[in-house]
Design a protein around this motif. Structure first.
Motif, PDB file in Angstrom:
ATOM      1  N   VAL A  43      -2.544  83.746  27.309  1.00  0.00           N
ATOM      2  CA  VAL A  43      -3.982  83.462  27.155  1.00  0.00           C
ATOM      3  C   VAL A  43      -4.564  83.115  28.517  1.00  0.00           C
ATOM      4  N   HIS A  44      -5.850  83.354  28.651  1.00  0.00           N
ATOM      5  CA  HIS A  44      -6.563  82.961  29.868  1.00  0.00           C
ATOM      6  C   HIS A  44      -6.889  81.468  29.782  1.00  0.00           C
ATOM      7  N   ALA A  45      -6.462  80.736  30.770  1.00  0.00           N
ATOM      8  CA  ALA A  45      -6.609  79.272  30.752  1.00  0.00           C
ATOM      9  C   ALA A  45      -8.046  78.854  30.474  1.00  0.00           C
ATOM     10  N   GLU A  46      -8.988  79.548  31.105  1.00  0.00           N
ATOM     11  CA  GLU A  46     -10.385  79.103  31.071  1.00  0.00           C
ATOM     12  C   GLU A  46     -11.004  79.233  29.684  1.00  0.00           C
ATOM     13  N   ASN A  47     -10.372  79.988  28.778  1.00  0.00           N
ATOM     14  CA  ASN A  47     -10.881  80.091  27.402  1.00  0.00           C
ATOM     15  C   ASN A  47     -10.379  78.955  26.513  1.00  0.00           C
ATOM     16  N   TYR A  48      -9.554  78.062  27.068  1.00  0.00           N
ATOM     17  CA  TYR A  48      -8.935  77.002  26.256  1.00  0.00           C
ATOM     18  C   TYR A  48      -9.224  75.629  26.870  1.00  0.00           C
ATOM     19  N   MET A  49     -10.410  75.479  27.372  1.00  0.00           N
ATOM     20  CA  MET A  49     -10.738  74.234  28.075  1.00  0.00           C
ATOM     21  C   MET A  49     -11.740  73.373  27.333  1.00  0.00           C
ATOM     22  N   GLY A  50     -12.004  73.726  26.079  1.00  0.00           N
ATOM     23  CA  GLY A  50     -12.758  72.815  25.240  1.00  0.00           C
ATOM     24  C   GLY A  50     -11.859  71.666  24.811  1.00  0.00           C
ATOM     25  N   ASP A  51     -12.459  70.665  24.149  1.00  0.00           N
ATOM     26  CA  ASP A  51     -11.674  69.499  23.732  1.00  0.00           C
ATOM     27  C   ASP A  51     -10.800  69.781  22.517  1.00  0.00           C
ATOM     28  N   GLY A  52     -11.267  70.659  21.620  1.00  0.00           N
ATOM     29  CA  GLY A  52     -10.510  70.895  20.388  1.00  0.00           C
ATOM     30  C   GLY A  52     -10.965  72.167  19.712  1.00  0.00           C
ATOM     31  N   GLY A  53     -10.822  72.193  18.381  1.00  0.00           N
ATOM     32  CA  GLY A  53     -11.297  73.326  17.605  1.00  0.00           C
ATOM     33  C   GLY A  53     -10.295  74.463  17.527  1.00  0.00           C
ATOM     34  N   ARG A  54     -10.805  75.628  17.095  1.00  0.00           N
ATOM     35  CA  ARG A  54      -9.937  76.756  16.764  1.00  0.00           C
ATOM     36  C   ARG A  54      -9.108  77.271  17.937  1.00  0.00           C
ATOM     37  N   PRO A  55      -9.644  77.348  19.168  1.00  0.00           N
ATOM     38  CA  PRO A  55      -8.787  77.885  20.236  1.00  0.00           C
ATOM     39  C   PRO A  55      -7.460  77.136  20.356  1.00  0.00           C
ATOM     40  N   HIS A  56      -7.522  75.814  20.389  1.00  0.00           N
ATOM     41  CA  HIS A  56      -6.276  75.039  20.534  1.00  0.00           C
ATOM     42  C   HIS A  56      -5.434  75.116  19.266  1.00  0.00           C
ATOM     43  N   ALA A  57      -6.086  75.141  18.101  1.00  0.00           N
ATOM     44  CA  ALA A  57      -5.331  75.212  16.839  1.00  0.00           C
ATOM     45  C   ALA A  57      -4.564  76.541  16.753  1.00  0.00           C
ATOM     46  N   ASP A  58      -5.233  77.638  17.124  1.00  0.00           N
ATOM     47  CA  ASP A  58      -4.564  78.948  17.069  1.00  0.00           C
ATOM     48  C   ASP A  58      -3.401  79.011  18.062  1.00  0.00           C
ATOM     49  N   LEU A  59      -3.644  78.501  19.263  1.00  0.00           N
ATOM     50  CA  LEU A  59      -2.596  78.568  20.280  1.00  0.00           C
ATOM     51  C   LEU A  59      -1.387  77.729  19.860  1.00  0.00           C
ATOM     52  N   THR A  60      -1.654  76.562  19.292  1.00  0.00           N
ATOM     53  CA  THR A  60      -0.564  75.714  18.813  1.00  0.00           C
ATOM     54  C   THR A  60       0.230  76.431  17.728  1.00  0.00           C
ATOM     55  N   ARG A  61      -0.477  77.110  16.824  1.00  0.00           N
ATOM     56  CA  ARG A  61       0.192  77.842  15.734  1.00  0.00           C
ATOM     57  C   ARG A  61       1.058  78.982  16.297  1.00  0.00           C
ATOM     58  N   LEU A  62       0.519  79.741  17.248  1.00  0.00           N
ATOM     59  CA  LEU A  62       1.291  80.849  17.838  1.00  0.00           C
ATOM     60  C   LEU A  62       2.534  80.313  18.557  1.00  0.00           C
ATOM     61  N   HIS A  63       2.371  79.163  19.192  1.00  0.00           N
ATOM     62  CA  HIS A  63       3.465  78.599  19.988  1.00  0.00           C
ATOM     63  C   HIS A  63       4.628  78.137  19.109  1.00  0.00           C
ATOM     64  N   GLN A  64       4.370  77.954  17.811  1.00  0.00           N
ATOM     65  CA  GLN A  64       5.466  77.604  16.906  1.00  0.00           C
ATOM     66  C   GLN A  64       6.478  78.748  16.799  1.00  0.00           C
ATOM     67  N   ASP A  65       6.004  79.990  16.927  1.00  0.00           N
ATOM     68  CA  ASP A  65       6.863  81.156  16.707  1.00  0.00           C
ATOM     69  C   ASP A  65       7.163  81.964  17.963  1.00  0.00           C
ATOM     70  N   TYR A  66       6.340  81.783  18.987  1.00  0.00           N
ATOM     71  CA  TYR A  66       6.479  82.627  20.182  1.00  0.00           C
ATOM     72  C   TYR A  66       6.341  81.764  21.429  1.00  0.00           C
ATOM     73  N   ALA A  67       6.910  82.253  22.519  1.00  0.00           N
ATOM     74  CA  ALA A  67       6.649  81.610  23.807  1.00  0.00           C
ATOM     75  C   ALA A  67       5.195  81.874  24.200  1.00  0.00           C
ATOM     76  N   VAL A  68       4.666  81.015  25.054  1.00  0.00           N
ATOM     77  CA  VAL A  68       3.267  81.127  25.480  1.00  0.00           C
ATOM     78  C   VAL A  68       3.193  81.062  27.006  1.00  0.00           C
ATOM     79  N   SER A  69       2.394  81.957  27.549  1.00  0.00           N
ATOM     80  CA  SER A  69       2.111  81.949  28.977  1.00  0.00           C
ATOM     81  C   SER A  69       0.624  81.691  29.173  1.00  0.00           C
ATOM     82  N   ILE A  70       0.290  80.765  30.052  1.00  0.00           N
ATOM     83  CA  ILE A  70      -1.118  80.501  30.364  1.00  0.00           C
ATOM     84  C   ILE A  70      -1.421  81.094  31.735  1.00  0.00           C
TER      85      ILE A  70
END
Lengths: 291, 264
Positions: A43-70
Motif C-alpha cells: 500500500v502507499h503510505a500516504e493513503n493510510y495516514m488518517g487516524d482510523g476508519g476503513r483504510p486501517h481496518a482493511d489493512l489490519t484484516r489483510l495483514h492477518q493472512d498476508y505479509a504487508v509492504s508499505i
C-alpha cells in the motif's frame, strides 16, 4: 483448501519471495472471499495516514493472512530540501501501528518549500546530491529503526550536471547507508528507452546484491518529437513483454525475490490483477525449480 | 520597498516552480535523449502534477463533479490546483479550500448551493478517516447500566460532523450520488446535515431537531446530568439524545472504566 494461502517461504519480519499486488480498496471483498495465491500486499503510505476508519481496518484484516509492504511516495528522499519532520513522524506512526514486513521509498522528490507536487521528480546525480540522499536515508532508517528499500526511478530527463551513472549512484547509497534497493524493472526499461540506452546494459550495471524487492508495471507509449521512442511510467495496464523478459533475467541472477504488480490507473477487476501476479509467481517458481 | 522575489533559477526550487507555472520555460540544465525537445519531456511532469491533483479532487468531490459535469469540474479543479498546490503529501487533506474556490467562480452562480455540497463532501472525507471509537447506543441507557452511564462523560464521536445550510444539501447529495432518484425539487428548503461513522461506513442524515444544540454542548465531554442541566425544553435531553444515539454520533470517551452496555 487451507484456511490461509501458503506464505511463500515467509520468515518473521521479512517480505516473502513470492508474488504480491498493490492493494486497491475496491478489491477487498474479492480478496477476502477466498485464499489468494499471493504472498503480500503493498500500500502507499500516504493513503493510510488518517487516524482510523476503513483504510486501517482493511489493512489490519489483510495483514492477518498476508505479509504487508508499505511504500512511501511523498517523503522526498532524493530532494535537496531537508526531510519534512511532520511527514517523517507520520511514517513512524504508520509503521509502528501496522508493523509491515517491508518499508520502501523512492530515489525521487515530490515537493519543495512546503508544497507537494504529487509526482516523482528527478534529481541530478552529483557527489553533493549523493551526500544529501545518503543523509536522508540514514535519517529515515534511524527514525523507523529498520532497513528500507530505495526504488530506482522512471525518468524522462537527465541533468547536464550529473556525473554519476544511476546504477552507481544507487549502489553508493546502499553501500553507505546499508539500505536495500527496490528494483522496478519497468522503471529501468522506461528510463533506458527514454535515454536511448540498452535496457540489458543498464541492468548489467545495476547493483543486484542489495535488491530486496521487484516491482513490475505497465507503461504507455507517448508520441516523441525525436527519432527515439518515449515511454511513460503509466501503471495503467499489463506488464509489457520486454519487461517480463528483463524480469526473468534478473530472477535468474538473484533467485526468487518478492515481486509486486503495480496497477494504479484503470484498475481492472480482481481476477485480471491476480492473473498478472500469478504470472510473476510462475517465473519465481520456475527459478526455484531450476535452482 | 523590496522588489518581488524572482523565480528560482536553479535546483529543485526552479524545477518545482516550473512544474507549477504553465507559462514558464523548463529550468536550465536539463537534457533529453533522442532529439526530443526538453520542453516536451518536461511537460510530462507538468501534466502529471496537474492531472493527478485534479484526479484527487475528483475522488474527493464526486457529487460536486456530478452537479457541474466533467468538463467544468476539470476546469474548476485545474484553476484550484494552479493556485493552491497541496501543502502535505497526505492528499486526504487536500481541497479544504475548494468549497470557497467554487464559491468565487463566476460560472457557479446558477448553483449557489454548490459550495455547501462541497463542504459536505469534505466533512464526509474527514469522517471516513477519523479515529475509531465505539458509538454510544440506546442500550447503554438501559435501566441496569443507567447508573454507570450517568457518571461517565459523553462526547461527540470522533467522526461526527454537521453542516447547517440554507439549501437542501442532504437531498441534493442523495440525488446526485445515486442514493435517491433525480427529480425536480418541490421545495428548496434549508437542511442541516449530520455526518456520522458508527463503524466503518460514513452515513449522512438530517440533523435531528435541536441536535446542533446538544452537539455544541459536547464541545467538551459532559455527563448526562450536566447535559440535562444545560438543556431546556424543547431541546431537552430526553428528546434530543435518542436520535443522535441512533445515528452513532456520540461516544463514551472514558476507556479506563468499564463502559456502560458492557463489551465494545
Amino acid at each position: 483448501m487451507p484456511a490461509h494461502p501458503p506464505r511463500h517461504d515467509v520468515a518473521v519480519g521479512a517480505l516473502p519471495a513470492g508474488p504480491g499486488v498493490g492493494y486497491k480498496p475496491q478489491h477487498f471483498a474479492a480478496i477476502t472471499a477466498a485464499a489468494q495465491p499471493l504472498a503480500f500486499f503493498e500500500v502507499h503510505a500516504e493513503n493510510y495516514m488518517g487516524d482510523g476508519g476503513r483504510p486501517h481496518a482493511d489493512l489490519t484484516r489483510l495483514h492477518q493472512d498476508y505479509a504487508v509492504s508499505i511504500h512511501g511516495v511523498g517523503l522526498g528522499l532524493g530532494g535537496s530540501a531537508p526531510l519534512d519532520a511532520a511527514h517523517l513522524a507520520r511514517l513512524v506512526r504508520l509503521c509502528d501501528r501496522h508493523q509491515p514486513e517491508r518499508f520502501s521509498e523512492h530515489l525521487a522528490w515530490a515537493g519543495h518549500d512546503g508544497l507537494f507536487l504529487n509526482d516523482l521528480l528527478p534529481l541530478p546525480y552529483t557527489p553533493e546530491r549523493l551526500d544529501q540522499v545518503v543523509a536522508h536515508v540514514d535519517q529515515l532508517q534511524e527514525a523507523l529503526r529498520r532497513q528500507i528499500l530505495l526504488e530506482n526511478p522512471a525518468t524522462y530527463l537527465t541533468f547536464a550536471e550529473s556525473t554519476i551513472p544511476e546504477p552507481e549512484f544507487l549502489g553508493e547509497i546502499a553501500r553507505r547507508t546499508g539500505c536495500g534497493l527496490l528494483l522496478d524493472v519497468n522503471n529501468l526499461f522506461v528510463s533506458a528507452t527514454n535515454h536511448a540506452l540498452s535496457p540489458q546494459a543498464l541492468l548489467r550495471a545495476f547493483p543486484l546484491a542489495p535488491v530486496g524487492e521487484i516491482h513490475l508495471a505497465g507503461h504507455a507509449s507517448a508520441t516523441s518529437a525525436g527519432p527515439a521512442p518515449l515511454l511513460l511510467d503509466a501503471h495503467g495496464g499489463v506488464v509489457a513483454d520486454p519487461v517480463w523478459a528483463l524480469f526473468e533475467t534478473v530472477i535468474a541472477r538473484t533467485g526468487p525475490l518478492p515481486t509486486l504488480i503495480e496497477w494504479d490507473n484503470d484498475v481492472p477487476a480482481w481476477p485480471v490483477l491476480r492473473a498478472e501476479a500469478e504470472r510473476a509467481g510462475a517465473v519465481l517458481a520456475r527459478c526455484r525449480k531450476a535452482a | 520597498m523590496t522588489a518581488p522575489a524572482l523565480p528560482p533559477q536553479t535546483g529543485d526550487a526552479a524545477f518545482a516552480h516550473a512544474c507549477l507555472t504553465p507559462a514558464a520555460p523548463p529550468p536550465q540544465g536539463l537534457r533529453a535523449a533522442g532529439g526530443d525537445p526538453v520542453a516536451r519531456r518536461f511537460a510530462i511532469h507538468r501534466t502529471t502534477v496537474r492531472v493527478t491533483l485534479i484526479d484527487a479532487l475528483a475522488v474527493a468531490f464526486p457529487v460536486v463533479r456530478a452537479l457541474v459535469g466533467d468538463a467544468y469540474f476539470v476546469a474548476a479543479a485545474g484553476a484550484f490546483v494552479a493556485h493552491n498546490p497541496p501543502r502535505s503529501p497526505v492528499l486526504a487533506h487536500y481541497g479544504q479550500e475548494f468549497p470557497e474556490h467554487l464559491a468565487q467562480l463566476p460560472g457557479t452562480a446558477p448553483l449557489p448551493y454548490l459550495p455547501d455540497v462541497a463542504r459536505l463532501e469534505r466533512l464526509m472525507i474527514e469522517a471516513y478517516h477519523a479515529a475509531d471509537a465505539r458509538a454510544a447506543c440506546r442500550a447503554d441507557l438501559a435501566a441496569e447500566t443507567l447508573a454507570a452511564a450517568a457518571t461517565l462523560p459523553l462526547a461527540r464521536h470522533p467522526a461526527t460532523r454537521w453542516l447547517r445550510s440554507p439549501w437542501p444539501v442532504v437531498t441534493l447529495w442523495r440525488m446526485n450520488s445515486g442514493h435517491l432518484p433525480l427529480r425536480p425539487l418541490d421545495q428548496w428548503t434549508a437542511e442541516a446535515a449530520l455526518v456520522t461513522r458508527p463503524e466503518l461506513d460514513v452515513e449522512l442524515s438530517l440533523l435531528p431537531p435541536h441536535g446542533e444544540r446538544l452537539l455544541e454542548e459536547l464541545a467538551t465531554p459532559r455527563t448526562l446530568g450536566a447535559l440535562a442541566e444545560r438543556l431546556a425544553a424543547p431541546a431537552d435531553l430526553a428528546t434530543v439524545l435518542p436520535p443522535l444515539l441512533d445515528r452513532g454520533a456520540l461516544t463514551w470517551p472514558t476507556t479506563s472504566q468499564p463502559r456502560p452496555g458492557g463489551a465494545s
